[in-house]
Design a protein around this motif. Structure first.
Motif, short mmCIF file in Angstrom:
data_model
loop_
_atom_site.label_atom_id
_atom_site.label_comp_id
_atom_site.label_asym_id
_atom_site.label_seq_id
_atom_site.Cartn_x
_atom_site.Cartn_y
_atom_site.Cartn_z
N LYS A 67 17.58 14.38 6.15
CA LYS A 67 17.02 14.89 7.40
C LYS A 67 16.80 16.40 7.35
O LYS A 67 15.88 16.92 7.98
CB LYS A 67 17.93 14.53 8.58
N SER A 68 17.66 17.10 6.61
CA SER A 68 17.48 18.56 6.51
C SER A 68 16.27 18.89 5.66
O SER A 68 15.60 19.90 5.89
CB SER A 68 18.74 19.20 5.92
N LEU A 69 15.97 18.03 4.67
CA LEU A 69 14.80 18.26 3.83
C LEU A 69 13.51 17.82 4.51
O LEU A 69 12.46 18.44 4.32
CB LEU A 69 14.95 17.50 2.50
N ARG A 70 13.57 16.74 5.29
CA ARG A 70 12.39 16.24 6.00
C ARG A 70 12.87 15.53 7.27
O ARG A 70 13.21 14.34 7.23
CB ARG A 70 11.60 15.28 5.12
N SER A 71 12.93 16.27 8.35
CA SER A 71 13.52 15.74 9.58
C SER A 71 12.79 14.51 10.11
O SER A 71 13.39 13.65 10.75
CB SER A 71 13.54 16.83 10.66
N ARG A 89 14.50 14.76 -6.53
CA ARG A 89 13.09 14.39 -6.35
C ARG A 89 12.63 14.67 -4.93
O ARG A 89 11.50 15.09 -4.70
CB ARG A 89 12.90 12.91 -6.70
N MET A 90 13.51 14.47 -3.96
CA MET A 90 13.18 14.70 -2.55
C MET A 90 12.86 16.17 -2.32
O MET A 90 12.00 16.51 -1.51
CB MET A 90 14.35 14.26 -1.67
N VAL A 91 13.57 17.06 -3.03
CA VAL A 91 13.30 18.48 -2.90
C VAL A 91 11.92 18.82 -3.46
O VAL A 91 11.17 19.62 -2.88
CB VAL A 91 14.39 19.30 -3.63
N GLN A 92 11.57 18.18 -4.58
CA GLN A 92 10.28 18.45 -5.21
C GLN A 92 9.11 17.92 -4.39
O GLN A 92 8.12 18.61 -4.16
CB GLN A 92 10.24 17.82 -6.61
N LEU A 93 9.23 16.66 -3.94
CA LEU A 93 8.14 15.99 -3.24
C LEU A 93 8.73 15.04 -2.20
O LEU A 93 9.14 13.92 -2.54
CB LEU A 93 7.26 15.22 -4.24
N PRO A 94 8.84 15.46 -0.96
CA PRO A 94 9.55 14.68 0.06
C PRO A 94 8.97 13.28 0.26
O PRO A 94 7.77 13.06 0.10
CB PRO A 94 9.38 15.53 1.32
N PHE A 95 9.86 12.37 0.65
CA PHE A 95 9.46 10.99 0.96
C PHE A 95 9.35 10.82 2.47
O PHE A 95 10.03 11.49 3.25
CB PHE A 95 10.49 10.00 0.41
N ASP A 96 8.47 9.89 2.89
CA ASP A 96 8.28 9.60 4.32
C ASP A 96 9.25 8.53 4.81
O ASP A 96 9.73 8.58 5.95
CB ASP A 96 6.85 9.13 4.57
N ILE A 97 9.53 7.53 3.95
CA ILE A 97 10.43 6.43 4.29
C ILE A 97 11.43 6.26 3.16
O ILE A 97 11.05 6.30 1.99
CB ILE A 97 9.64 5.11 4.50
N VAL A 98 12.72 6.09 3.52
CA VAL A 98 13.77 5.95 2.51
C VAL A 98 14.59 4.70 2.82
O VAL A 98 15.14 4.58 3.92
CB VAL A 98 14.70 7.18 2.48
N PHE A 99 14.65 3.77 1.87
CA PHE A 99 15.57 2.64 1.94
C PHE A 99 16.83 3.07 1.19
O PHE A 99 16.82 3.22 -0.04
CB PHE A 99 14.95 1.39 1.31
N LEU A 100 17.91 3.26 1.94
CA LEU A 100 19.11 3.93 1.40
C LEU A 100 20.31 3.00 1.40
O LEU A 100 20.74 2.52 2.46
CB LEU A 100 19.41 5.18 2.24
N ASP A 101 20.86 2.76 0.20
CA ASP A 101 22.09 1.96 0.08
C ASP A 101 23.27 2.80 0.55
O ASP A 101 23.36 4.00 0.27
CB ASP A 101 22.28 1.54 -1.39
N GLY A 103 0.79 -1.23 0.00
CA GLY A 103 0.00 0.00 0.00
C GLY A 103 0.82 1.28 0.00
O GLY A 103 0.26 2.38 0.11
N PHE A 104 2.15 1.17 -0.16
CA PHE A 104 3.00 2.36 -0.19
C PHE A 104 3.09 2.90 -1.62
O PHE A 104 2.98 2.16 -2.60
CB PHE A 104 4.40 2.04 0.32
N GLU A 105 3.32 4.21 -1.71
CA GLU A 105 3.60 4.85 -2.99
C GLU A 105 5.11 4.87 -3.18
O GLU A 105 5.82 5.58 -2.45
CB GLU A 105 3.03 6.27 -3.00
N VAL A 106 5.63 4.08 -4.12
CA VAL A 106 7.07 3.79 -4.19
C VAL A 106 7.69 4.39 -5.45
O VAL A 106 7.12 4.33 -6.54
CB VAL A 106 7.32 2.26 -4.17
N GLU A 107 8.90 4.96 -5.27
CA GLU A 107 9.75 5.39 -6.38
C GLU A 107 11.15 4.86 -6.13
O GLU A 107 11.61 4.82 -4.98
CB GLU A 107 9.77 6.91 -6.51
N ALA A 108 11.84 4.45 -7.21
CA ALA A 108 13.19 3.89 -7.08
C ALA A 108 14.21 4.77 -7.80
O ALA A 108 13.90 5.37 -8.85
CB ALA A 108 13.23 2.48 -7.65
N PHE A 109 15.42 4.83 -7.23
CA PHE A 109 16.51 5.64 -7.80
C PHE A 109 17.81 4.86 -7.71
O PHE A 109 18.08 4.21 -6.68
CB PHE A 109 16.66 6.96 -7.02
N MET A 110 18.62 4.94 -8.78
CA MET A 110 19.92 4.26 -8.78
C MET A 110 21.06 5.23 -8.55
O MET A 110 22.22 4.81 -8.45
CB MET A 110 20.10 3.49 -10.09
#
Length: 447
Positions: free
Chosen positions: A69-73, A41-53, A26-33
């Motif tokens: 964290k500075s964009l969305r603490s 993209r985070m600046v345009q439309l912040p994410f709530d959860i980030v899976f970060l390599d 049920g999450f709205e997901v976007e992927a980035f390499m």
């Protein structure tokens, strides 16, 4: 709650698998390499959860973390790392990441971490909502809680406050009767007039009469000046009579007369004084039973009991304990000039399992003591009173030597019982996601 999730990983197969799994949840997901395209993209439309390599072609995860964290603490960042960089992932957690997961990724673990992050976000939003609601409802700001019992109490206070009728508040010692009385006053049309409180217990008839009604100069030996009584001093406002069940019978007759006539006569006085007051009475006794045994006047009982509010004991609203603990921790950290960030899960677990014969007042005393004594940034088990620490051992007592699974099953059942079978509070006490609790309940056949 429709949350946005970002997958930031240089492996296409990881991005694809995680995106598919989380989209089904049920999450709205976007992927980035690439890290930089994700940041744009985070600046345009912040994410709530980030899976970060941790290792990306253009920028490292450790560099990305503070920018996120500075964009969305309030964003929850989950580190995805290889075994060789676990120490780096732990460093990232110290810098604000929520958790980490090792490659190759386990899709079940990904689901649980995403759900756990969602639960944290939901709890944070609920706390913000409560604080905002309290700001807009200043009359209820002193009463902490979000349980059904407290929400029902809030609704009753809002209903009765604007109506100029007497109110009887019943509840055990330490349940907050005085706070409720003051809340009713602050939400009433009399809010700009005095709120006067008097405890009826432990005083003689003469002293109560003098305090409530006042006296004229020379009314008795020692009355060297005229004294205005509390009832008269509360003109236009509210009089709170605490422990009304302790008032002697002769004084009950006088109080009944005041309520009926809406006027008083000072001790030694001859001129009646008109009153415009509202009376809120409180007791920890069963006044109906007191009437039956002749210890309280029936006519006064009915005069006071126009509207009755019954306050629940803390043991019946355990889901409010974490909120109360947080509130008292902040209160006494400020009072004692300490930087206490919170309470460890094991200590909170013990507080949630305790029976609280002294109700909220006892919990406040426990937290005040813990904040005063602790040398740590968080309250721990050793900061709690010794009798509470013993609960840690009592929860695992039993006959024989059960298996680890049986011990876990027993403990889950025990916590469920202590929390009134609240799954959300039980998961919080056990410090596990609600989905994990659900699986354990199913596995152990607990209904």
């Amino acid at each position: 709650m429709n949350l946005r999730v970002a997958i930031v990983d240089d492996e296409e197969i990881v991005c694809r698998r995680l995106s598919q799994v989380l989209a089904k949840e049920g999450f709205e997901v976007e992927a980035f390499m690439m890290g930089r395209s994700f940041l744009e993209r985070m600046v345009q439309l912040p994410f709530d959860i980030v899976f970060l390599d941790m290792r990306l072609p253009d920028i490292s995860g450790l560099e990305l973390l503070p920018r996120i964290k500075s964009l969305r603490s309030e964003a929850e960042v989950i580190i995805v790392t290889g075994h060789q960089s676990v120490d780096t992932a732990i460093e990232a957690i110290r810098n604000g990441a929520f958790h980490y997961v090792c490659k190759p990724v386990n899709l079940t673990e990904i689901r649980l971490l995403a759900q756990n992050a969602k639960d944290r976000i939901a709890m944070r939003l609920e706390n913000i909502r409560l604080r905002e609601a309290l700001k807009g409802d200043t009359g209820l700001s002193a009463i902490i809680g979000n349980s059904p019992a407290i929400q029902e109490l809030f609704a009753m206070i809002r209903k009765v406050a604007p109506v100029d009728c007497n109110v009887l508040i019943q509840g055990g010692s330490g349940t907050g009767k005085a706070l409720v009385a003051r809340s009713i006053h602050q939400l009433s049309p009399k809010r700009d007039h005095p709120f006067v409180a008097f405890n009826c217990g432990g005083f003689t008839d003469e002293l109560i009469s003098s305090e409530l009604f006042g006296h004229e100069r020379g009314a008795f030996t020692g009355a060297t000046a005229t004294k205005v009584g509390l009832l008269e001093a509360a003109a236009g406002g509210t009089v709170f009579l605490d422990e009304i069940g302790e008032m002697p019978l002769p004084m009950q007759v006088k109080l009944l007369h005041v309520i009926q006539e809406r006027r008083i006569l000072r001790v030694g006085g001859t001129k009646p004084i008109d009153l415009d007051i509202r009376i809120i009475a409180a007791t920890n006794k069963d006044l109906k039973h007191e009437v039956e045994i002749g210890a309280f006047r029936e006519d006064l009982y009915f005069r006071l009991n126009v509207v009755s509010l019954c306050l629940p004991p803390l043991a019946d609203r355990r889901e409010d304990i974490p909120l109360l603990v947080r509130h008292f921790t902040e209160k006494y950290s400020l009072a004692f000039h300490k930087q206490i960030s919170g309470i460890k899960p094991q200590a909170l677990q013990l507080l949630c399992c305790y029976s609280y014969p002294g109700n909220v007042r006892e919990l406040e005393n426990i937290v005040e003591r813990a904040v005063a004594l602790t040398d740590n940034e968080e309250i721990d088990i050793q900061d709690l009173p010794r009798d509470l620490q013993q609960l840690e051992f009592k929860t695992i007592e039993g006959d024989g030597l059960p298996t680890l699974e049986e011990m876990e099953r027993r403990y889950i059942v025990k916590v469920l019982e202590k929390t009134g079978y609240s799954k959300s509070l039980t998961a919080q006490v056990l410090d596990i996601p609600r989905t994990t609790l659900w699986r354990k309940l199913k596995a152990y056949g607990i209904e």
